[in-house]
Design a protein around this motif. Structure first.
Motif, short mmCIF file in Angstrom:
data_model
loop_
_atom_site.label_atom_id
_atom_site.label_comp_id
_atom_site.label_asym_id
_atom_site.label_seq_id
_atom_site.Cartn_x
_atom_site.Cartn_y
_atom_site.Cartn_z
N ASN A 110 5.91 -1.22 13.37
CA ASN A 110 7.04 -1.15 12.25
C ASN A 110 7.78 -2.56 12.51
N GLY A 170 11.82 4.62 12.75
CA GLY A 170 11.11 4.00 13.49
C GLY A 170 11.32 2.47 13.43
N ILE A 171 12.51 2.00 13.43
CA ILE A 171 12.64 0.55 13.45
C ILE A 171 13.58 0.23 14.80
#
Length: 238
Positions: free
Chosen positions: A145, A177-178
């Protein structure tokens, strides 16, 4: 009264500035800040950029090969849009300029662009907007990501409200998900820490592992230091 617009001003200055100085100037013109020594913090915010890459590209096409146009074209390829402060500009150039320009060579996805996130702890499907300072693109073809990098200025991030906002934003990005890394003035100046941080960003963003000799790693680090010093001399904002 006649005066030069931002595109013509950049062209007029191209012959008297180094490539890096011209790049920093374009970042300011395409950003939402203005270096202003008389203001608190040394800058003033503007509602929107003076120009953008598309307008500069059209301008260069229209003026043709006049003096300074080639230098301006080269700097435009290195400059980034939507920076919100001089330190964001300097940080993103250190991170994302190619190795040939003494940068770390990370790939920029966006700066201060709206990103829809889920509000943690809110009602179902409650969405909000976050604007990561710097969003690094994942390596093409990887399943990684993007990675966010935030620059913490001293004014707005040291208050209780600022710390809470930063924490909430970081959690919301993590839920997507970052990953998020934070850089402040002290970290920015710490060469060894920046080397370590970039390696972690590369790993999280799915960049391939590099197999470099100790001599090559030392050479690259010296180049990173040279870029840091060159940027420190521009605008005297460190």
């Amino acid at each position: 009264m006649w005066c030069s617009g931002p595109e013509l001003t950049a062209l007029e200055l191209a012959g008297s500035l180094s490539e890096l100085e011209l790049t920093v100037l374009l970042c300011e013109m395409m950003g939402t800040y203005s270096v202003a020594p008389g203001y608190q913090g040394g800058m003033a915010q503007r509602a929107k950029p003076l120009t953008d890459p598309a307008r500069l590209t059209v301008f260069l096409r229209e003026v043709g090969g006049v003096k300074g146009s080639r230098a301006l074209e080269k700097a435009l390829k290195l400059a980034v849009a939507e920076s919100a402060s001089p330190m964001e500009t300097k940080l993103v150039l250190r991170l994302c300029l190619p190795a040939a320009k003494k940068g770390f060579g990370l790939k920029l996805l966006s700066m201060n662009k709206p990103l829809e996130v889920e509000r943690l702890g809110a009602s179902t499907n409650d969405r909000g907007i976050r604007k990561p300072d710097i969003l690094i693109a994942p390596w093409p073809g990887s399943d990684a990501n993007p990675v966010a990098i935030e620059y913490d200025g001293e004014e707005c991030h040291m208050t209780r409200e600022g710390v809470l906002s930063d924490t909430v934003r970081g959690n919301e990005l993590k839920a997507m998900g970052i990953g998020e890394y934070r850089v402040n003035r002290e970290i920015y100046r710490n060469i060894n820490y920046m080397e370590y941080l970039v390696e972690k960003v590369r790993e999280e963003a799915g960049y391939p592992r590099r197999h470099r000799s100790a001599e090559d790693a030392l050479r690259r680090k010296r180049e990173h230091v040279e870029l840091y010093k060159e940027l420190a001399r521009i605008g005297n904002v460190v």
